[in-house]
Design a protein around this motif. Structure first.
Motif, PDB file in Angstrom:
ATOM      1  N   THR A 148       0.846  -1.187   0.000  1.00  0.00           N
ATOM      2  CA  THR A 148       0.000   0.000   0.000  1.00  0.00           C
ATOM      3  C   THR A 148       0.883   1.238   0.000  1.00  0.00           C
ATOM      4  N   PHE A 149       0.709   2.106  -0.986  1.00  0.00           N
ATOM      5  CA  PHE A 149       1.475   3.338  -1.061  1.00  0.00           C
ATOM      6  C   PHE A 149       0.742   4.438  -0.301  1.00  0.00           C
ATOM      7  N   SER A 150       1.497   5.334   0.303  1.00  0.00           N
ATOM      8  CA  SER A 150       0.883   6.403   1.087  1.00  0.00           C
ATOM      9  C   SER A 150       0.272   7.477   0.209  1.00  0.00           C
ATOM     10  N   ARG A 151       0.730   7.596  -1.035  1.00  0.00           N
ATOM     11  CA  ARG A 151       0.169   8.587  -1.954  1.00  0.00           C
ATOM     12  C   ARG A 151       0.433   8.151  -3.384  1.00  0.00           C
ATOM     13  N   TYR A 152      -0.370   8.699  -4.288  1.00  0.00           N
ATOM     14  CA  TYR A 152      -0.217   8.392  -5.710  1.00  0.00           C
ATOM     15  C   TYR A 152       0.942   9.205  -6.275  1.00  0.00           C
ATOM     16  N   ARG A 153       1.868   8.504  -6.915  1.00  0.00           N
ATOM     17  CA  ARG A 153       2.950   9.147  -7.659  1.00  0.00           C
ATOM     18  C   ARG A 153       3.080   8.431  -8.993  1.00  0.00           C
ATOM     19  N   GLY A 154       2.782   9.153 -10.062  1.00  0.00           N
ATOM     20  CA  GLY A 154       2.906   8.605 -11.404  1.00  0.00           C
ATOM     21  C   GLY A 154       4.062   9.253 -12.128  1.00  0.00           C
ATOM     22  N   ARG A 155       4.304   8.781 -13.361  1.00  0.00           N
ATOM     23  CA  ARG A 155       5.424   9.356 -14.117  1.00  0.00           C
ATOM     24  C   ARG A 155       5.224   9.130 -15.607  1.00  0.00           C
ATOM     25  N   ALA A 201      -6.532  11.266  -9.363  1.00  0.00           N
ATOM     26  CA  ALA A 201      -6.351  10.660  -8.042  1.00  0.00           C
ATOM     27  C   ALA A 201      -5.814  11.656  -7.019  1.00  0.00           C
ATOM     28  N   GLY A 202      -5.621  12.911  -7.439  1.00  0.00           N
ATOM     29  CA  GLY A 202      -5.047  13.906  -6.547  1.00  0.00           C
ATOM     30  C   GLY A 202      -3.576  13.667  -6.280  1.00  0.00           C
ATOM     31  N   GLY A 203      -2.900  12.977  -7.216  1.00  0.00           N
ATOM     32  CA  GLY A 203      -1.513  12.605  -6.998  1.00  0.00           C
ATOM     33  C   GLY A 203      -0.517  13.466  -7.737  1.00  0.00           C
ATOM     34  N   GLN A 204       0.731  13.077  -7.631  1.00  0.00           N
ATOM     35  CA  GLN A 204       1.822  13.772  -8.302  1.00  0.00           C
ATOM     36  C   GLN A 204       2.115  13.101  -9.641  1.00  0.00           C
ATOM     37  N   TRP A 205       2.610  13.905 -10.583  1.00  0.00           N
ATOM     38  CA  TRP A 205       2.984  13.397 -11.900  1.00  0.00           C
ATOM     39  C   TRP A 205       4.388  13.886 -12.191  1.00  0.00           C
ATOM     40  N   LEU A 206       5.322  12.935 -12.348  1.00  0.00           N
ATOM     41  CA  LEU A 206       6.732  13.251 -12.547  1.00  0.00           C
ATOM     42  C   LEU A 206       7.131  13.008 -14.000  1.00  0.00           C
ATOM     43  N   VAL A 207       8.214  13.628 -14.404  1.00  0.00           N
ATOM     44  CA  VAL A 207       8.785  13.392 -15.732  1.00  0.00           C
ATOM     45  C   VAL A 207      10.230  12.944 -15.560  1.00  0.00           C
ATOM     46  N   ARG A 208      10.576  11.859 -16.260  1.00  0.00           N
ATOM     47  CA  ARG A 208      11.927  11.313 -16.227  1.00  0.00           C
ATOM     48  C   ARG A 208      12.396  11.128 -17.673  1.00  0.00           C
ATOM     49  N   ILE A 209      13.586  11.546 -17.975  1.00  0.00           N
ATOM     50  CA  ILE A 209      14.145  11.415 -19.317  1.00  0.00           C
ATOM     51  C   ILE A 209      14.998  10.153 -19.375  1.00  0.00           C
ATOM     52  N   GLU A 210      14.592   9.175 -20.187  1.00  0.00           N
ATOM     53  CA  GLU A 210      15.291   7.890 -20.262  1.00  0.00           C
ATOM     54  C   GLU A 210      16.365   7.954 -21.354  1.00  0.00           C
ATOM     55  N   ASP A 211      17.466   8.591 -21.004  1.00  0.00           N
ATOM     56  CA  ASP A 211      18.549   8.846 -21.965  1.00  0.00           C
ATOM     57  C   ASP A 211      19.776   7.984 -21.687  1.00  0.00           C
ATOM     58  N   ILE A 212      19.562   6.705 -21.366  1.00  0.00           N
ATOM     59  CA  ILE A 212      20.693   5.835 -21.050  1.00  0.00           C
ATOM     60  C   ILE A 212      21.389   5.308 -22.306  1.00  0.00           C
ATOM     61  N   ASP A 213      20.856   5.614 -23.486  1.00  0.00           N
ATOM     62  CA  ASP A 213      21.460   5.154 -24.743  1.00  0.00           C
ATOM     63  C   ASP A 213      21.839   6.377 -25.575  1.00  0.00           C
ATOM     64  N   PRO A 214      22.960   7.036 -25.255  1.00  0.00           N
ATOM     65  CA  PRO A 214      23.314   8.298 -25.917  1.00  0.00           C
ATOM     66  C   PRO A 214      23.331   8.250 -27.441  1.00  0.00           C
ATOM     67  N   PRO A 215      23.777   7.160 -28.091  1.00  0.00           N
ATOM     68  CA  PRO A 215      23.764   7.173 -29.556  1.00  0.00           C
ATOM     69  C   PRO A 215      22.365   7.349 -30.151  1.00  0.00           C
ATOM     70  N   ARG A 216      21.336   7.012 -29.393  1.00  0.00           N
ATOM     71  CA  ARG A 216      19.965   7.140 -29.888  1.00  0.00           C
ATOM     72  C   ARG A 216      19.327   8.472 -29.505  1.00  0.00           C
ATOM     73  N   CYS A 217      20.053   9.315 -28.777  1.00  0.00           N
ATOM     74  CA  CYS A 217      19.452  10.526 -28.207  1.00  0.00           C
ATOM     75  C   CYS A 217      20.162  11.778 -28.723  1.00  0.00           C
ATOM     76  N   PRO A 218      19.679  12.361 -29.815  1.00  0.00           N
ATOM     77  CA  PRO A 218      20.312  13.568 -30.349  1.00  0.00           C
ATOM     78  C   PRO A 218      20.313  14.701 -29.323  1.00  0.00           C
ATOM     79  N   PRO A 219      21.393  15.456 -29.242  1.00  0.00           N
ATOM     80  CA  PRO A 219      21.457  16.573 -28.291  1.00  0.00           C
ATOM     81  C   PRO A 219      20.288  17.529 -28.491  1.00  0.00           C
ATOM     82  N   GLY A 220      19.712  17.973 -27.395  1.00  0.00           N
ATOM     83  CA  GLY A 220      18.624  18.941 -27.440  1.00  0.00           C
ATOM     84  C   GLY A 220      17.241  18.343 -27.542  1.00  0.00           C
ATOM     85  N   THR A 221      17.149  17.039 -27.838  1.00  0.00           N
ATOM     86  CA  THR A 221      15.826  16.433 -27.978  1.00  0.00           C
ATOM     87  C   THR A 221      15.095  16.397 -26.642  1.00  0.00           C
TER      88      THR A 221
END
Length: 303
Positions: free
Chosen positions: A3-10, A37-57
């Motif tokens: 059971t989580f104490s609060r909603y946190r999505g991403r 749900a009255g929860g938080q919404w986070l943003v995470r950048i999944e840039d663990i593969d640099p050759p696939r991630c052009p600068p500035g994208t």
């Protein structure tokens, strides 16, 4: 069940290109579920593969989200800055005997549906570059969970194979990184496309081994192109609109695509007005599940 104490999505996009309409629907679904749900919404950048991630994208993606009124809580997290956390998790898995070095190339086992586990007792070709794989036959199994749209799911991770956790080139693989990040960010609810549904067994296996609570899962139907292909960057899906009137129209279409039946008079309204209505009227049970579920996902195998 945890059971989580609060909603946190991403929402966690890979910055391999700007967001397209399919990305918008996924982001919107996770946003609406969190806000309703009255929860938080986070943003995470999944840039663990640099050759696939052009600068500035990554900056382009963040500006696109803002243009559509999808404002996030807290600081954005970049996976490229999280290597130490992933290494620590890998060491914990090694101590439990749940991961092993593998020298095999995909070409060597291409005649098999999944990697056959040839290196479980040691690298088959010592001295060659190695990847680190999960011993999917030793962790918790089978894995069962109630998907909030597709219902009860049950998989044996051993049937899916020993997935890569760290690649031969030293880059971190999706499966480990996403589990560590979701755990460290206390994510309670994961809302994403159904193409990742069959990744969930590995991720629950890793969550359990690493002592993280298991989030609730909601997998959404994919947005398909007219030729029946998943709308994706790989299939050259066009970037989202950038002009205000077109943004308003695309946002309305995204709410419709999620089967939320917005009133016609909302079409063309400012994003803030559309989102306020959509949050107030969000109902997961309105979403129509896809008739068929993809079996193989984009993150299935990384060398």
């Amino acid at each position: 069940m945890t059971t989580f104490s609060r909603y946190r999505g991403r929402f966690a996009p890979t910055p391999s290109g700007p967001l397209h309409f399919g990305s918008l629907v996924a982001a919107l679904g996770s946003y609406l579920d969190a806000r309703a749900a009255g929860g938080q919404w986070l943003v995470r950048i999944e840039d663990i593969d640099p050759p696939r991630c052009p600068p500035g994208t990554d900056t382009t993606i963040l500006r696109q989200l803002e243009a559509f009124g999808l404002h996030w809580d807290g600081a954005v997290v970049w996976q490229s800055a999280r290597g130490d956390a992933y290494q620590s998790a890998l060491e914990r898995l090694r101590e439990q005997g749940l991961t092993y070095p593998c020298s095999c190339s995909r070409k060597q086992w291409q005649g098999h549906d999944v990697y056959p586990g040839w290196c479980r007792d040691g690298p088959g070709e010592p001295g060659k570059p190695i990847a680190w794989r999960l011993r999917s036959d030793l962790g918790q199994r089978p894995i069962a969970w109630p998907d909030r749209l597709f219902g009860e799911q049950r998989f044996d991770p051993a049937d899916l194979g020993d997935v890569v956790l760290k690649r031969k080139d030293g880059l971190w693989a999706y499966q480990l990184a996403v589990v560590v990040d979701d755990g460290d960010q206390h994510i309670s609810d994961i809302v994403r496309g159904v193409d990742l549904l069959d990744n969930t067994p590995w991720q629950v296996q890793l969550q359990t081994a690493l002592g993280y609570p298991v989030p609730r899962y909601l997998h959404l139907p994919l947005v398909m192109s007219p030729d029946g292909q998943k709308l994706s960057k790989q299939n050259l899906a066009p970037a989202l609109a950038s002009e205000p009137a077109a943004i308003a129209r695309q946002l309305f279409q995204a709410i419709e695509t999620l089967d939320q039946a917005p009133p016609a008079e909302l079409d063309g309204a400012a994003p803030a007005e559309q989102l306020a209505w959509a949050v107030a009227h969000w109902r997961v049970e309105r979403v129509t599940p896809a008739a068929e579920r993809p079996i193989l996902s984009a993150h299935r195998e990384e060398n």
